[in-house]
Scaffold this active site. Structure first.
Site: not given
Ligand code: G6P
Length: 612
Positions: A73, A607
């Protein structure tokens, strides 16, 4: 944010790396690359998904029992073949994969260029491998010593695995603020960003700690040292991942599978923690700290993305049921804001991955100011799970679709249990209401199943809105965070611009956008504000907006006003988000599929966001 997989042992390494990278692709898919050691060193890298790399390698040598792989990424440097990992040292001896950011790479690079090093990519990673080479050459060090010495000069975050062509029976792995797991098997060692590439080979794992360096040898021996060269006794744990949970199991996309898993995952989040018959709720994680938590001056909830939305639901829950004042903060804002935190605060960190850099750093800041930290995390053994003083896992199993679904409902379930237990202890909730909520909560998984039965209807509604450029999501009370989450889901995977708003706020701006092309999703299951929501819908209809209403089963008023309605079973108001979020997940899923989007791997997203 970037996935790493590596292997040394007796097996053919190529299939291990490719399969491992596919499992890790949710962490980034800008490019993929591998390096194989077999006397020669073969490095193959390609912009795009792992599949592109696989196509590129066809007909080339894939021999070797030692190798490293990476799915990227992009942070420093655009996504292309040159910037793809692995990166090789100037003398061609070392190859390295890296997840994280070397913050002082510019000054290191300048010094290395002065010493005659030439760089081919724009990445911070190439600087690191050159730095290790320089240290190794200067002091004639074995690989692990050179890595350790070089890392003392590095500022930033890293998970790395390094191979040395002149020392082919060894891999060196190190981490700081980016996760790394070591798998120990009969046939060799595996290293990966998480357990998913490892689980089918071994269940014995060691989670590396910050500033630890693991040296693993083909002969089966290994050691872990700190960056200060202290020897550490490894803590070998059992990896708790089911293979069926990391495969699609007949679904077109992981996201759809994960949406459909929710009756089970919500049940798993409650398992052993609730008993409606005996009328109790008990989170083991709170056991030793109940007094401190229940007597908190306030709760501060930290998270990012969907986890932040779960935090917003919790604000309603804690204030409503436990009468504890709550502030919900974006972790990224909190950490740079000089926030007022005291020892009387309980800070709850919500994170699916347990690795989000901003959430981690914000929690560290709160801890340093004396707050008690409680983690609501999915990934067992993750950095946030280990940082917090106490916490509860949501037990949703691996979530692979980049757009979070089952983790959200798992988080909300856990936070509901927490609010109920604290409310009961504090006496802020009556016995009758407690009993009602507990038995309603137990009934939720079956009700979620009923919501999922609307799948076909929701797919049809998606076909009616798929060409929209914008969408509005409205909700009140407990359904306001659900509106935000619904809008986030739509924009993440279908690239339709969407905004969530408290329904009544529509009049203060968004109403100007409404015309016959604007779908307006209204979550209209609230009992307490039913009439008000009905009026909001009339206001939308008067401006020719297309209303999609989520209503309670048997609703006869709003469902008639709306162009489309989706029924969900009746439940107690504090539990509504567990049901009302689900049709919105399906709506975004079907819309994205109809627009030809890659649902599991939306553009530019990852993710697990382990960079700021
Ligand atoms: C990224 C993912 C989201 C997630 C966020 C927080 O933006 O694409 O799906 O809600 O990170 O991630 P975490 O693992 O801390 O819940």
């Amino acid at each position: 944010m970037c996935g790493i997989v590596a292997y040394i042992g007796s097996k053919d390494v190529y299939p291990i790396l490719i399969k491992g990278l596919k499992r890790l692709e949710y962490r980034g898919y800008d490019s993929a690359g591998i390096a194989l050691l077999n006397g020669d060193l073969n490095v193959y890298k390609k912009k795009g998904k792992v599949q592109e790399l696989e196509n590129f390698v066809v007909g080339k040598s894939t021999r070797g029992n030692t190798g490293i792989g990476h799915t990227r990424w992009a942070t420093h440097g655009k996504p292309d073949d040159t910037n793809a990992h692995p990166h090789t040292s100037g003398n061609g001896r070392l190859t390295l994969v890296h997840n994280g950011i070397i913050e002082n790479y510019a000054s290191l690079k300048k010094a290395l260029i002065k010493d005659g090093h030439t760089f081919h990519s724009e990445t911070d990673t190439e600087v690191l491998v050159h730095l290790i080479e320089a240290v190794q050459d200067r002091y004639n060090l074995p690989l692990e010593e050179a890595v350790r010495e070089a890392l003392t000069q590095v500022v930033g975050a890293y998970a790395i695995v390094v191979m040395d062509k002149n020392d082919p029976d060894k891999l060196v792995a190190a981490r700081k603020a980016s996760p790394l797991v070591l798998g120990i098997a009969e046939d060799g060692f595996y290293v990966a960003s998480d357990g998913t590439p490892i689980v089918e080979h071994t269940k014995k794992v060691v989670y590396l700690d910050d500033e630890q360096i693991a040296t693993v040898l083909r002969n089966g021996s290994y050691e872990i040292r700190s960056i200060d060269n202290e020897l550490h006794t490894p803590y070998v744990q059992e990896l708790n991942i089911e293979i069926s949970k990391i495969e699609k199991g007949g679904y077109d996309y992981f996201m759809l599978k994960e949406i459909h898993e929710q009756p089970e995952t919500i049940h798993d989040a409650m398992r052993g923690r609730i008993n409606a018959g005996e009328k109790w709720v008990k989170l083991g994680g709170m056991d030793d700290y109940l007094e401190r938590i229940a007597n908190a001056r306030r709760f501060v909830i930290l998270g990012c993305g969907t986890s932040w939305h779960a935090g917003l639901v919790a604000e309603y829950l804690f204030e409503d049921l436990a009468r504890i004042p709550v502030e919900v903060e974006y972790a990224s804002e909190f950490r740079y804001r000089n926030p007022v935190i005291t020892e009387e605060d309980v800070v709850i960190g919500i994170s699916q991955s347990g690795e989000t850099a901003d959430t981690y750093a914000a929690l560290e800041l709160a801890r340093d100011n004396g707050a008690f930290l409680y983690g609501i995390v999915n990934v067992v053994g993750s950095s946030i799970a280990r940082l917090t003083h106490a916490g509860s896992y949501i037990h949703a199993g691996p979530e692979i679709g980049v757009a979070s679904t089952k983790a959200f409902t798992g988080q909300v379930t856990l936070l509901t249990l927490m609010a109920l237990q604290i409310g009961r202890l504090k006496g802020t909730i009556s016995d009758e209401y407690f009993a009602e909520l507990v038995s309603e909560l137990e009934a939720i998984p079956a009700k979620v199943q009923r919501v999922l039965e609307n799948n076909e209807k929701i797919a049809y509604i998606a076909s009616e809105i798929k060409s929209a450029n914008n969408a509005l999501y409205l909700g009140r009370g407990y359904n306001f965070p659900v509106a935000l989450e619904g809008a986030l889901k739509l924009k993440e995977i279908s690239y339709i611009h969407a905004e969530g708003y408290p329904a009544a706020e529509m009049k203060h701006g968004p109403i100007a956008l409404i015309d016959e092309n604007m779908p307006v999703v209204v979550i209209a299951t609230n009992k307490s504000a039913y009439e008000k929501i009905a009026s909001n819908i009339q206001e939308v209809k008067a401006r020719k907006g297309i209303v999609i209403a989520v209503v309670t089963e048997g609703d006869s008023v709003i469902s008639k006003m709306a162009d489309y309605s989706i029924e969900i079973p009746d439940t107690a108001e504090p539990l509504t988000p567990l049901l009302s979020s689900i049709p919105l997940q399906l709506l975004s899923y079907h819309t994205a599929v109809l627009r030809g989007c890659n649902v599991d791997q939306p553009r530019n997203l990852a993710k697990s966001v382990t960079v700021e």
